[in-house]
Design an enzyme around this catalytic site. Sequence first.
Site, PDB file in Angstrom:
ATOM      1  N   GLY A  74       0.826  -1.191   0.000  1.00 58.36           N
ATOM      2  CA  GLY A  74       0.000   0.000   0.000  1.00 58.36           C
ATOM      3  C   GLY A  74       0.861   1.241   0.000  1.00 58.36           C
ATOM      4  O   GLY A  74       2.072   1.183   0.207  1.00 58.36           O
ATOM      5  N   GLY A  88       0.952   4.819   1.808  1.00 55.07           N
ATOM      6  CA  GLY A  88       0.390   5.634   2.871  1.00 55.07           C
ATOM      7  C   GLY A  88       0.926   7.040   2.800  1.00 55.07           C
ATOM      8  O   GLY A  88       1.658   7.390   1.879  1.00 55.07           O
ATOM      9  N   GLY A  89       0.554   7.817   3.770  1.00 56.65           N
ATOM     10  CA  GLY A  89       1.006   9.195   3.802  1.00 56.65           C
ATOM     11  C   GLY A  89       2.506   9.307   3.945  1.00 56.65           C
ATOM     12  O   GLY A  89       3.109  10.243   3.467  1.00 56.65           O
ATOM     13  N   GLY A 126       4.804   6.922   2.994  1.00 59.50           N
ATOM     14  CA  GLY A 126       5.606   6.230   1.997  1.00 59.50           C
ATOM     15  C   GLY A 126       4.974   4.907   1.599  1.00 59.50           C
ATOM     16  O   GLY A 126       3.879   4.561   2.042  1.00 59.50           O
ATOM     17  N   VAL A 134       4.700   0.825   1.284  1.00 58.60           N
ATOM     18  CA  VAL A 134       4.942  -0.328   2.147  1.00 58.60           C
ATOM     19  C   VAL A 134       5.009  -1.579   1.276  1.00 58.60           C
ATOM     20  O   VAL A 134       4.142  -1.808   0.423  1.00 58.60           O
ATOM     21  CB  VAL A 134       3.829  -0.499   3.198  1.00 58.60           C
ATOM     22  CG1 VAL A 134       4.198  -1.587   4.178  1.00 58.60           C
ATOM     23  CG2 VAL A 134       3.586   0.808   3.920  1.00 58.60           C
ATOM     24  N   ASP A 175      -1.713   9.768  14.770  1.00 60.85           N
ATOM     25  CA  ASP A 175      -2.413   9.435  13.521  1.00 60.85           C
ATOM     26  C   ASP A 175      -3.259   8.178  13.697  1.00 60.85           C
ATOM     27  O   ASP A 175      -3.151   7.244  12.902  1.00 60.85           O
ATOM     28  CB  ASP A 175      -1.404   9.289  12.390  1.00 60.85           C
ATOM     29  CG  ASP A 175      -2.040   9.567  11.033  1.00 60.85           C
ATOM     30  OD1 ASP A 175      -3.179  10.064  10.997  1.00 60.85           O
ATOM     31  OD2 ASP A 175      -1.386   9.267  10.011  1.00 60.85           O
TER      32      ASP A 175
END
Length: 685
Positions: A361, A363-364, A366, A368, A481
């Site tokens: 995925g 994400g905000g 970076g 993964v 977060d």
Amino acid sequence: MMSILFVKLELPLLLLLCPFLPLLVTLAASEDADFTFNGFQGSNISVDGLAEITPDGLLKLTPQSRQVMGHAFYPFPLRFKNTSDGTILTFSTTFVFGIHSPFPNVSGNGIAFVITPSRNLSGALPNQYLGLFNESTNGNPSNHIVVVELDTVKNEAVSDIDNNHVGIDINDIKSVVSLPASYFTPQNGGYKNLSLVSGKAMQVWIEYNGLQRQMNVTIAPIDVPKPDKPLLSLSYNLSSVMEDLMYVGFSSSTGTFSTSHYVLGWSFKVNGPAKNLTISQLPKLPRVGPKEHPKILTVGLPIITLVLASTVVFIVFFIVRTKRKFAELVEDWELDYGPQRFKYKDLYIATKGFRDRELLGIGGFGRVYRGVLPTSKMEVAVKRVSHESRQGVREFVAEIVSMGRLRHRNLVQLLGYCRRKGELLLVYDYMPNGSLDKLLFNQPGPETTLNWGQRFRIIKGVASALFYLHQGWEQVVVHRDVKSSNVLLDNEFNGRLGDFGLARLYDRGTDPKTTRVIGTLGYLAPEITKTSKASPSTDVFSFGAFMLEVACGRRPIDPRAPEEDEILVDWVFSCWSRGNILETVDPNLGSDFVGEEMELVLKLGLLCSHSIPSDRPTMRHVVRYLAGDALLPDSSLHELTASGLPFAHGEGFSNYASSYLSYSLEKTSTTQVSLIEDCLLSTGR
Ligand SMILES: *[C@@H]1O[C@H](CO)[C@@H](O)[C@H](O)[C@H]1NC(C)=O
Ligand SMILES: *[C@@H]1O[C@H](CO)[C@@H](O)[C@H](O)[C@H]1NC(C)=O
Ligand SMILES: *[C@@H]1O[C@H](CO)[C@@H](O)[C@H](O)[C@H]1NC(C)=O
Ligand SMILES: *[C@@H]1O[C@H](CO)[C@@H](O)[C@H](O)[C@H]1NC(C)=O
Ligand SMILES: *[C@@H]1O[C@H](CO)[C@@H](O)[C@H](O)[C@H]1NC(C)=O
Ligand SMILES: *[C@@H]1O[C@H](CO)[C@@H](O)[C@H](O)[C@H]1NC(C)=O
Ligand SMILES: *[C@@H]1O[C@H](CO)[C@@H](O)[C@H](O)[C@H]1NC(C)=O
Ligand SMILES: *[C@@H]1O[C@H](CO)[C@@H](O)[C@H](O)[C@H]1NC(C)=O
Ligand SMILES: *[C@@H]1O[C@H](CO)[C@@H](O)[C@H](O)[C@H]1NC(C)=O
């Protein structure tokens, strides 16, 4: 007795014979002369001037010096005349010579084969006289000298035709006949030039026929058999020139150019053809000029060198590229973190070169990737976080590493990190069931969604993880977060909170005056937009939003909902105010849930979303409420209703969002902007 007598007699006898010694010599010469020298090692050749026999058997007529000369003679005089009619006998000779000059095509002055009545040529001169004559003796018929010259200097004074000629001289250095050095080759039916000063060995044949009174001179390179036709052919009555007893040998001289003149082998015979020289037995000429390489070296070596060089270049290139590919940053301060540090190469291999198929995925912070560590075969998730600034990284890594020591069954375990230029790689336990939001939202129907039991367990798990971060550890860790996409599910569908602390990397900007807001729209406590200060209570706010989304199956901000219901917390609040809070339950759950638990979660979600931080419960309380160890205090819920507009964004999303956006763009880096874009995308804006 006999031998003693003989010895006693010997000496007087020799003395007695002394006056007749020339006679003895003559007697010796009465046999037809016939000798061969394949090299001159141990030979009886008599030399004078600067001539010498080198240790390896070369007859060196002149050394490499100027204005010198040298002579070499067969030590005994040879009989050339037929005793009965006085004519010159047939004779034949062949020799191999070489001329070495330090300069490419100049040398001096040449070699002469000479037949002379006296070996004493001490009055002769070097230079053009070739060590044979001087001004007064040159051209004198009393010389009785027959010469074959190999002349490498053109001297007009003695009528030389060029600087590379063969000539026959009689009593005079001026040739009777001469031609440029060349040899007959049947291939092209003509004569082929050769260079006397080439430094290569060459062979000369000289033949005189006593009956025909004709002398032939032939020359050829050493690797060429005797040509069929001679170079020079001279008819001359040598009876008028030569005496009965003559010496044969060589003379050589230098002038302006220091040159070495060599004879390698020599064969001579009166009354018959001279014996052939055995070329293979001749001594080798010293090497001249650049080294002559065999073909394998001249052709093969450059190719081999080229291949080797390109191989080396390729290997070096490969090593450099591999090194660069796997380069990482390690500084002294990191040595303490040894065990937590991963090799970039291992991570690269684990994720198969970070290829897209391994991408779990984006994400905000970076991308993964899924990976399998090469040695332990352990499944991991590798997060690549890019960071531009070097500042703050040290503190961040220290924090990350210390967080690696956090142990909680509802936290995604951080295994370690790796650092490269502009990039940080974080290695986590791999969570096979992915992130919670994927199972909550956009599900086609109840079959694929999580049931209430699972959801309630996840909520309780995440709550206990947050509680652990806030209070259960040696220092307070603010997650910053909390949201469903940061909750990952292990193989038993336990919720595990991930990405904790990561926001700090961006918080610690290069400029301490710049404050940054980290988090995701909809989960951000209102006070954070004003103070930018994250605290445990801002985490509680986010957790409230998280509880509501898990219960309602909706994102905190849902643009697809009717405008007044766009903000989830507002909608839940309004439903609760109207007394039917259960209206907000995720339709995918149907009626398949425990009412009290659901109500507890929804109400607690509202309570956590309180706009006044001090009015929110702490995670300790949240955990206790969820566990049923304490009842939700009605008082605080009443307070909620009493205050009317408890939520900062009660006036609608757009004001809140736009003020937040402008604030962010003003104060944050591109990373944050993309982060905001990211969350706008995920909320469908
Ligand atoms: C050289 O000359 C001597 C006499 O002067 C003789 O005894 C000897 O055999 C000769 N050697 C050769 C190789 O001709
Ligand atoms: C010498 O000359 C005589 C008479 O001309 C001749 O018979 C004899 O063969 C000659 N000898 C040689 C060795 O040529
Ligand atoms: C040597 O050779 C070069 C070319 O091969 C020629 O130009 C030059 O004149 C020569 N020098 C002499 C002295 O012959
Ligand atoms: C050679 O001749 C010269 C005279 O011309 C004389 O002085 C010298 O001694 C002679 N050398 C030999 C070796 O006989
Ligand atoms: C020339 O050579 C002869 C014989 O070797 C010698 O007697 C004479 O002195 C020499 N003359 C000069 C000018 O060197
Ligand atoms: C050989 O040399 C002579 C004189 O040096 C010259 O005139 C002639 O052209 C040369 N021949 C060849 C084939 O080079
Ligand atoms: C010299 O060469 C010519 C031509 O090849 C030949 O006819 C003659 O017999 C040769 N003479 C000697 C002495 O070899
Ligand atoms: C050769 O020269 C000698 C001596 O000068 C002379 O006796 C003889 O007749 C000559 N032979 C011929 C064929 O000219
Ligand atoms: C010398 O060698 C040639 C071939 O190269 C041959 O024809 C000749 O008979 C040989 N001469 C002697 C004297 O062996």
